[in-house]
Design a protein around this motif. Structure first.
Motif, PDB file in Angstrom:
ATOM      1  N   THR A   1      35.236  -7.717 -40.391  1.00 41.02           N
ATOM      2  CA  THR A   1      35.660  -8.043 -41.757  1.00 41.02           C
ATOM      3  C   THR A   1      36.341  -9.402 -41.860  1.00 41.02           C
ATOM      4  OG1 THR A   1      37.749  -6.883 -41.401  1.00 41.02           O
ATOM      5  CG2 THR A   1      35.940  -5.631 -42.395  1.00 41.02           C
ATOM      6  N   ARG A   2      36.467 -10.096 -40.766  1.00 41.99           N
ATOM      7  CA  ARG A   2      37.212 -11.360 -40.738  1.00 41.99           C
ATOM      8  C   ARG A   2      36.645 -12.384 -41.711  1.00 41.99           C
ATOM      9  NH1 ARG A   2      37.853 -13.042 -35.115  1.00 41.99           N
ATOM     10  NH2 ARG A   2      39.709 -11.765 -35.305  1.00 41.99           N
ATOM     11  N   HIS A   3      35.335 -12.498 -41.825  1.00 40.74           N
ATOM     12  CA  HIS A   3      34.722 -13.547 -42.633  1.00 40.74           C
ATOM     13  C   HIS A   3      34.205 -13.035 -43.976  1.00 40.74           C
ATOM     14  CE1 HIS A   3      35.099 -16.230 -39.264  1.00 40.74           C
ATOM     15  NE2 HIS A   3      34.503 -15.329 -38.485  1.00 40.74           N
ATOM     16  N   GLU A   4      34.683 -11.901 -44.408  1.00 39.38           N
ATOM     17  CA  GLU A   4      34.251 -11.339 -45.688  1.00 39.38           C
ATOM     18  C   GLU A   4      35.260 -11.689 -46.786  1.00 39.38           C
ATOM     19  OE1 GLU A   4      31.404  -9.888 -46.146  1.00 39.38           O
ATOM     20  OE2 GLU A   4      30.832  -9.589 -44.067  1.00 39.38           O
ATOM     21  N   PRO A   5      34.783 -11.986 -47.998  1.00 42.15           N
ATOM     22  CA  PRO A   5      35.686 -12.346 -49.107  1.00 42.15           C
ATOM     23  C   PRO A   5      36.278 -11.103 -49.782  1.00 42.15           C
ATOM     24  CG  PRO A   5      33.422 -12.536 -49.823  1.00 42.15           C
ATOM     25  CD  PRO A   5      33.378 -12.159 -48.367  1.00 42.15           C
ATOM     26  N   ILE A   6      37.279 -10.559 -49.179  1.00 43.79           N
ATOM     27  CA  ILE A   6      37.883  -9.321 -49.671  1.00 43.79           C
ATOM     28  C   ILE A   6      39.230  -9.644 -50.306  1.00 43.79           C
ATOM     29  CG2 ILE A   6      38.743  -7.047 -49.031  1.00 43.79           C
ATOM     30  CD1 ILE A   6      36.800  -7.134 -46.647  1.00 43.79           C
ATOM     31  N   ARG A   7      39.387  -9.224 -51.566  1.00 47.79           N
ATOM     32  CA  ARG A   7      40.672  -9.373 -52.244  1.00 47.79           C
ATOM     33  C   ARG A   7      41.433  -8.062 -52.082  1.00 47.79           C
ATOM     34  NH1 ARG A   7      36.982 -11.300 -55.738  1.00 47.79           N
ATOM     35  NH2 ARG A   7      37.122  -9.482 -57.100  1.00 47.79           N
ATOM     36  N   VAL A   8      42.691  -8.171 -51.740  1.00 45.30           N
ATOM     37  CA  VAL A   8      43.523  -7.003 -51.479  1.00 45.30           C
ATOM     38  C   VAL A   8      44.687  -6.996 -52.449  1.00 45.30           C
ATOM     39  CG1 VAL A   8      44.905  -5.797 -49.751  1.00 45.30           C
ATOM     40  CG2 VAL A   8      42.911  -7.104 -49.031  1.00 45.30           C
TER      41      VAL A   8
ATOM     42  N   TRP B   1      26.908  -2.917 -45.708  1.00 45.53           N
ATOM     43  CA  TRP B   1      27.568  -1.632 -45.909  1.00 45.53           C
ATOM     44  C   TRP B   1      28.562  -1.360 -44.795  1.00 45.53           C
ATOM     45  CZ3 TRP B   1      27.497   1.184 -50.180  1.00 45.53           C
ATOM     46  CH2 TRP B   1      26.489   0.939 -51.112  1.00 45.53           C
ATOM     47  N   SER B   2      28.248  -1.810 -43.592  1.00 41.84           N
ATOM     48  CA  SER B   2      29.176  -1.566 -42.486  1.00 41.84           C
ATOM     49  C   SER B   2      30.481  -2.321 -42.696  1.00 41.84           C
ATOM     50  CB  SER B   2      28.535  -1.939 -41.145  1.00 41.84           C
ATOM     51  OG  SER B   2      28.270  -3.326 -41.114  1.00 41.84           O
ATOM     52  N   ALA B   3      30.410  -3.527 -43.260  1.00 40.87           N
ATOM     53  CA  ALA B   3      31.639  -4.277 -43.555  1.00 40.87           C
ATOM     54  C   ALA B   3      32.459  -3.559 -44.613  1.00 40.87           C
ATOM     55  CB  ALA B   3      31.301  -5.689 -44.009  1.00 40.87           C
ATOM     56  N   ARG B   4      31.799  -3.004 -45.601  1.00 45.41           N
ATOM     57  CA  ARG B   4      32.495  -2.253 -46.655  1.00 45.41           C
ATOM     58  C   ARG B   4      33.192  -1.032 -46.071  1.00 45.41           C
ATOM     59  NH1 ARG B   4      31.787   1.890 -50.498  1.00 45.41           N
ATOM     60  NH2 ARG B   4      32.371   1.277 -52.595  1.00 45.41           N
ATOM     61  N   THR B   5      32.475  -0.279 -45.256  1.00 40.39           N
ATOM     62  CA  THR B   5      33.039   0.925 -44.652  1.00 40.39           C
ATOM     63  C   THR B   5      34.168   0.576 -43.681  1.00 40.39           C
ATOM     64  OG1 THR B   5      30.862   1.933 -44.828  1.00 40.39           O
ATOM     65  CG2 THR B   5      32.445   3.008 -43.375  1.00 40.39           C
ATOM     66  N   THR B   6      33.961  -0.470 -42.889  1.00 38.44           N
ATOM     67  CA  THR B   6      34.981  -0.878 -41.921  1.00 38.44           C
ATOM     68  C   THR B   6      36.257  -1.319 -42.627  1.00 38.44           C
ATOM     69  OG1 THR B   6      33.265  -1.573 -40.392  1.00 38.44           O
ATOM     70  CG2 THR B   6      35.467  -2.449 -40.016  1.00 38.44           C
ATOM     71  N   ALA B   7      36.120  -2.054 -43.726  1.00 40.20           N
ATOM     72  CA  ALA B   7      37.305  -2.510 -44.461  1.00 40.20           C
ATOM     73  C   ALA B   7      38.115  -1.313 -44.943  1.00 40.20           C
ATOM     74  CB  ALA B   7      36.891  -3.385 -45.642  1.00 40.20           C
ATOM     75  N   ALA B   8      37.438  -0.303 -45.461  1.00 39.93           N
ATOM     76  CA  ALA B   8      38.152   0.891 -45.930  1.00 39.93           C
ATOM     77  C   ALA B   8      38.817   1.614 -44.769  1.00 39.93           C
ATOM     78  CB  ALA B   8      37.198   1.822 -46.653  1.00 39.93           C
ATOM     79  N   GLU B   9      38.136   1.699 -43.632  1.00 41.86           N
ATOM     80  CA  GLU B   9      38.719   2.382 -42.468  1.00 41.86           C
ATOM     81  C   GLU B   9      39.944   1.641 -41.941  1.00 41.86           C
ATOM     82  OE1 GLU B   9      35.502   2.617 -39.723  1.00 41.86           O
ATOM     83  OE2 GLU B   9      34.503   4.239 -40.818  1.00 41.86           O
ATOM     84  N   VAL B  10      39.862   0.311 -41.903  1.00 38.39           N
ATOM     85  CA  VAL B  10      40.992  -0.491 -41.410  1.00 38.39           C
ATOM     86  C   VAL B  10      42.202  -0.282 -42.310  1.00 38.39           C
ATOM     87  CG1 VAL B  10      41.830  -2.863 -41.160  1.00 38.39           C
ATOM     88  CG2 VAL B  10      39.626  -2.222 -40.208  1.00 38.39           C
ATOM     89  N   VAL B  11      41.995  -0.345 -43.603  1.00 44.44           N
ATOM     90  CA  VAL B  11      43.114  -0.210 -44.541  1.00 44.44           C
ATOM     91  C   VAL B  11      43.634   1.225 -44.552  1.00 44.44           C
ATOM     92  CG1 VAL B  11      43.740  -0.374 -46.977  1.00 44.44           C
ATOM     93  CG2 VAL B  11      42.363  -2.154 -45.931  1.00 44.44           C
TER      94      VAL B  11
ATOM     95  N   VAL C   1      31.547  -4.623 -53.325  1.00 49.39           N
ATOM     96  CA  VAL C   1      30.149  -4.579 -53.747  1.00 49.39           C
ATOM     97  C   VAL C   1      29.273  -5.107 -52.622  1.00 49.39           C
ATOM     98  CG1 VAL C   1      28.518  -5.434 -55.466  1.00 49.39           C
ATOM     99  CG2 VAL C   1      30.862  -4.944 -56.122  1.00 49.39           C
ATOM    100  N   VAL C   2      28.138  -4.432 -52.413  1.00 49.30           N
ATOM    101  CA  VAL C   2      27.173  -4.838 -51.395  1.00 49.30           C
ATOM    102  C   VAL C   2      25.920  -5.314 -52.121  1.00 49.30           C
ATOM    103  CG1 VAL C   2      25.848  -4.052 -49.406  1.00 49.30           C
ATOM    104  CG2 VAL C   2      28.111  -3.132 -49.817  1.00 49.30           C
ATOM    105  N   PRO C   3      25.309  -6.418 -51.694  1.00 50.45           N
ATOM    106  CA  PRO C   3      24.098  -6.889 -52.381  1.00 50.45           C
ATOM    107  C   PRO C   3      22.965  -5.873 -52.275  1.00 50.45           C
ATOM    108  CG  PRO C   3      24.602  -8.272 -50.476  1.00 50.45           C
ATOM    109  CD  PRO C   3      25.710  -7.295 -50.610  1.00 50.45           C
ATOM    110  N   PRO C   4      22.061  -5.864 -53.257  1.00 50.47           N
ATOM    111  CA  PRO C   4      20.997  -4.860 -53.267  1.00 50.47           C
ATOM    112  C   PRO C   4      20.080  -4.917 -52.045  1.00 50.47           C
ATOM    113  CG  PRO C   4      21.023  -6.101 -55.328  1.00 50.47           C
ATOM    114  CD  PRO C   4      22.033  -6.717 -54.433  1.00 50.47           C
ATOM    115  N   GLY C   5      19.914  -6.058 -51.426  1.00 54.16           N
ATOM    116  CA  GLY C   5      19.005  -6.173 -50.292  1.00 54.16           C
ATOM    117  C   GLY C   5      19.579  -5.674 -48.979  1.00 54.16           C
TER     118      GLY C   5
END
Length: 180
Positions: free
Chosen positions: A41-48, A64-74, A88-92
């Motif tokens: 998640t280091r290089h993802e644009p996540i607002r907290v 999706w893995s970055a999304r899930t990992t961010a939730a698990e970390v928090v 949000v994850v892009p449709p592709g």
């Protein structure tokens, strides 16, 4: 990625008196540090942000893995009561592997064929009842019963409540038998 506070800011936050820093500020800081410390998640644009010990994650991530990992970390942070993950994850992006919920629910829901079969059987029983002519006669008798109820109670000087209860019981029994 959202600009992370520089090292001087983080050092100043750590040196601040913990009494003057709000619990939400400490929780947001811990979440930002946790997300920045994880390689996924280091290089993802996540607002907290945080409100009432609930950490809110917002932004657009690449997988999706970055999304899930961010939730698990928090979620693993002490003091975080819950996580509101609106990333949000892009449709592709590749869809995550399911947890089996859809398969479990699919087994409980009747198939379209079963629903049509049930609908046809109910329609057939209604048609059979219409062919016999029993339905209209029964309902006509109920209407006569209800219209005659006040006259019978006055003419024969009967108490109205027991007569009303008997008529209600008869109507309920007739309607329930009719529905079967």
């Amino acid at each position: 990625m959202q600009p992370l506070p520089d090292d001087e800011f983080l050092a100043a936050q750590r040196r601040r008196d913990p009494v003057t820093v709000s619990r939400e500020t400490r929780l947001v800081l811990a979440a930002v540090l946790g997300l920045a410390g994880d390689d996924r998640t280091r290089h993802e644009p996540i607002r907290v942000s945080a409100q009432n010990d609930v950490v809110l994650l917002a932004g657009a991530v690449r997988s999706w893995s970055a999304r899930t990992t961010a939730a698990e970390v928090v979620r693993s942070l002490p003091g975080a009561q819950d996580v509101c993950n609106t990333l949000v994850v892009p449709p592709g992006a590749a869809a995550p592997r399911g947890d089996g919920f859809d398969e479990i629910v699919a087994g409980l829901r009747p198939s379209t064929r079963e629903r049509w079969r049930n609908r046809r059987s109910r329609a057939g029983s209604t048609l059979a009842a219409r062919r016999t002519g029993a339905g209209p006669v029964v309902f006509a008798a109920l209407i006569v019963l209800w219209l005659a109820l006040p006259v019978v109670t006055v003419v024969f000087d009967l108490p109205a409540l027991p007569a009303l209860l008997i008529a209600l019981a008869g109507t309920a029994a007739t309607v329930s038998v009719r529905r079967r």
